[in-house]
Write a protein that holds these residues in place. Structure first.
Motif, PDB file in Angstrom:
ATOM      1  N   UNK A  27       0.819  -1.217   0.000  1.00 26.60           N
ATOM      2  CA  UNK A  27       0.000   0.000   0.000  1.00 26.60           C
ATOM      3  C   UNK A  27       0.847   1.259   0.000  1.00 26.60           C
ATOM      4  N   UNK A  28       2.006   1.188   0.662  1.00 31.04           N
ATOM      5  CA  UNK A  28       2.838   2.386   0.776  1.00 31.04           C
ATOM      6  C   UNK A  28       4.296   2.065   0.502  1.00 31.04           C
ATOM      7  N   UNK A  29       5.017   3.096   0.070  1.00 32.03           N
ATOM      8  CA  UNK A  29       6.454   2.957  -0.186  1.00 32.03           C
ATOM      9  C   UNK A  29       7.199   2.654   1.107  1.00 32.03           C
ATOM     10  N   UNK A  30       6.779   3.266   2.211  1.00 29.20           N
ATOM     11  CA  UNK A  30       7.461   3.086   3.494  1.00 29.20           C
ATOM     12  C   UNK A  30       7.402   1.617   3.932  1.00 29.20           C
ATOM     13  N   UNK A  31       6.222   1.005   3.791  1.00 31.20           N
ATOM     14  CA  UNK A  31       6.065  -0.399   4.195  1.00 31.20           C
ATOM     15  C   UNK A  31       6.953  -1.309   3.356  1.00 31.20           C
ATOM     16  N   UNK A  32       6.971  -1.065   2.053  1.00 34.60           N
ATOM     17  CA  UNK A  32       7.790  -1.880   1.157  1.00 34.60           C
ATOM     18  C   UNK A  32       9.266  -1.728   1.484  1.00 34.60           C
ATOM     19  N   UNK A  33       9.710  -0.494   1.682  1.00 32.82           N
ATOM     20  CA  UNK A  33      11.132  -0.256   1.963  1.00 32.82           C
ATOM     21  C   UNK A  33      11.533  -0.846   3.315  1.00 32.82           C
ATOM     22  N   UNK A  34      10.631  -0.810   4.282  1.00 34.26           N
ATOM     23  CA  UNK A  34      10.916  -1.432   5.579  1.00 34.26           C
ATOM     24  C   UNK A  34      11.140  -2.935   5.418  1.00 34.26           C
ATOM     25  N   UNK A  35      10.297  -3.554   4.598  1.00 35.91           N
ATOM     26  CA  UNK A  35      10.466  -4.994   4.385  1.00 35.91           C
ATOM     27  C   UNK A  35      11.785  -5.281   3.694  1.00 35.91           C
ATOM     28  N   UNK A  36      12.144  -4.509   2.698  1.00 32.81           N
ATOM     29  CA  UNK A  36      13.412  -4.716   2.001  1.00 32.81           C
ATOM     30  C   UNK A  36      14.579  -4.609   2.976  1.00 32.81           C
ATOM     31  N   UNK A  37      14.517  -3.638   3.881  1.00 32.79           N
ATOM     32  CA  UNK A  37      15.600  -3.484   4.867  1.00 32.79           C
ATOM     33  C   UNK A  37      15.658  -4.695   5.803  1.00 32.79           C
ATOM     34  N   UNK A  38      14.496  -5.177   6.213  1.00 32.44           N
ATOM     35  CA  UNK A  38      14.458  -6.357   7.092  1.00 32.44           C
ATOM     36  C   UNK A  38      15.038  -7.584   6.389  1.00 32.44           C
ATOM     37  N   UNK A  39      14.633  -7.789   5.145  1.00 29.87           N
ATOM     38  CA  UNK A  39      15.102  -8.957   4.391  1.00 29.87           C
ATOM     39  C   UNK A  39      16.603  -8.868   4.117  1.00 29.87           C
ATOM     40  N   UNK A  40      17.066  -7.663   3.830  1.00 29.01           N
ATOM     41  CA  UNK A  40      18.505  -7.482   3.595  1.00 29.01           C
ATOM     42  C   UNK A  40      19.276  -7.719   4.890  1.00 29.01           C
ATOM     43  N   UNK A  41      18.759  -7.199   5.985  1.00 29.39           N
ATOM     44  CA  UNK A  41      19.422  -7.367   7.271  1.00 29.39           C
ATOM     45  C   UNK A  41      19.528  -8.827   7.686  1.00 29.39           C
ATOM     46  N   UNK A  42      18.545  -9.619   7.275  1.00 28.48           N
ATOM     47  CA  UNK A  42      18.542 -11.042   7.618  1.00 28.48           C
ATOM     48  C   UNK A  42      19.366 -11.860   6.629  1.00 28.48           C
ATOM     49  N   UNK A  43      19.918 -11.221   5.608  1.00 25.18           N
ATOM     50  CA  UNK A  43      20.741 -11.918   4.626  1.00 25.18           C
ATOM     51  C   UNK A  43      19.954 -12.718   3.602  1.00 25.18           C
ATOM     52  N   UNK A  44      18.653 -12.473   3.502  1.00 28.72           N
ATOM     53  CA  UNK A  44      17.840 -13.220   2.550  1.00 28.72           C
ATOM     54  C   UNK A  44      17.901 -12.623   1.143  1.00 28.72           C
ATOM     55  N   UNK A  45      18.120 -11.332   1.062  1.00 31.04           N
ATOM     56  CA  UNK A  45      18.310 -10.665  -0.225  1.00 31.04           C
ATOM     57  C   UNK A  45      19.571  -9.813  -0.140  1.00 31.04           C
ATOM     58  N   UNK A  46      20.013  -9.332  -1.281  1.00 30.26           N
ATOM     59  CA  UNK A  46      21.231  -8.528  -1.309  1.00 30.26           C
ATOM     60  C   UNK A  46      20.966  -7.253  -2.105  1.00 30.26           C
TER      61      UNK A  46
END
Length: 370
Positions: free
Chosen positions: A323-342
């Protein structure tokens, strides 16, 4: 070796050693059935196998001389411009992907026909190398295959004269509609005959390889046309060409048929292993994305990365339905922090960040890339 245009045999062939071929074809049909059975268990095969579909376009085009890699194609999809020298290659690969998609959509309501093949060829050649060689039209003059600049006298292969091409194409089209032969053997013969006819001024190899899964699908050997042979053919390029040439030089259809059936067996087994790896990765990512983010969008996020293994942040937001850019970017940061994406490109100003799912690209490439 004759330096006159070849005269193709009339189909169906009558002098193959079926006693030798049918057991091989049985093995190939079994391998295809196991692969196809796996596809039917997948939750979303079109999304899950998107990287394999793209890789087919890369490898079939590479047989014709392009150098672009799968990673470079994914990067281009994400808006990362690679070397200028690769731009034309990637355009050709992009055309291949669109042409395959168009052909698969058309097969839902029409047979494989000369008119369909001409329309697919027109899309394949649109705006790229060969665009000045009558896209979508069968040739009306003599062509030949040899080193660039060599005269016809030094040709490695001289396809049929345009005076008999229309007749032979008609025979070939009629052969496609028959169902008297084993589907894989019929596909082997149809593919080779198309390459021998060489009906277009350019792009014949790619169209011929594109036809392989379409023919297998139409004959019922596959439940969907998602079986690609170019990985094997590119790895055995010289043998592939030598077997085709042996047909026109020595009438050796038997060796060609045995080579093709062996290729189907090897590729089906390779694809099955690759699809299992992709399925396992998909299921693991769906679990881990949920564990890391606790988000209702986690499943959509996994699908977004499988559809586009290298993706810009705004495209991720759109494809996953945030729904929002903020929510999407938060998820990307979480996934990157967990090493699931780069993160493969840092965002700056109007340039968005770009992210990758490394494990998926490594499976599709068949080697470590990330």
């Amino acid at each position: 070796m004759s330096k006159t245009p070849c005269i193709p045999e009339t189909l169906p062939l009558v002098d193959l050693d079926w006693r030798r071929l049918l057991p091989l074809a049985g093995r190939a049909n079994g391998a295809l059935a196991r692969y196809d059975g796996m596809l039917q268990t997948l939750p979303n095969p079109a999304v899950l196998l998107s990287p394999i579909t793209v890789n087919e376009a890369v490898l079939s085009s590479r047989i014709e001389g392009t150098q672009a890699t799968l990673e470079e194609v994914f990067e281009r999809d994400a808006g990362i411009e690679g070397p200028e020298s690769r731009r034309g290659d990637i355009e050709e690969i992009s055309n291949y992907r669109v042409a395959v998609g168009n052909a698969e959509a058309e097969l839902i309501h029409r047979p494989i026909s000369l008119s369909l093949i001409k329309s697919v060829h027109q899309r394949l050649m649109h705006g790229v190398r060969g665009r000045d060689k009558a896209p979508g039209a069968f040739r009306e003059d003599q062509n030949w295959i040899g080193r660039q600049g060599d005269p016809i006298e030094k040709a490695r292969f001289i396809p049929p004269s345009p005076l008999i091409l229309t007749q032979k194409l008609g025979e070939w089209e009629a052969y496609l509609q028959t169902e008297d032969e084993d589907p894989i053997l019929q596909t082997a013969i149809a593919h080779a005959q198309f390459e021998i006819l060489h009906p277009f001024k350019d792009g014949n190899g790619r169209i011929g390889r594109m036809l392989i899964p379409l023919l297998l699908y139409k004959r019922g050997a596959l439940s969907s046309p998602m079986f690609y042979l170019s990985e094997y053919l590119e790895a055995h390029r010289d043998v592939y060409y030598d077997h085709l040439l042996a047909i026109t030089n020595h009438g050796d259809w038997q060796s060609w048929a045995e080579f093709f059936v062996g290729a189907v067996i090897a590729q089906a087994e390779s694809n099955l292993a690759k699809v299992k790896q992709m399925r396992d990765l998909y299921e693991r990512m769906r679990r881990e994305f949920v564990e890391v983010t606790h988000s209702q969008y986690a499943g959509n996020a996994v699908d977004a990365f499988f559809a586009r293994p290298i993706i810009r942040a705004p495209d991720f937001r759109e494809v996953a339905g945030f729904n929002t850019r903020v929510t999407a970017n938060n998820m990307l940061r979480q996934l990157e922090g967990a090493g699931l994406i780069r993160r493969v490109r840092e965002g700056s100003g109007q340039t968005p960040s770009v992210y990758a799912l490394p494990g998926l690209i490594n499976i599709a490439e068949g080697r470590p890339v990330f």
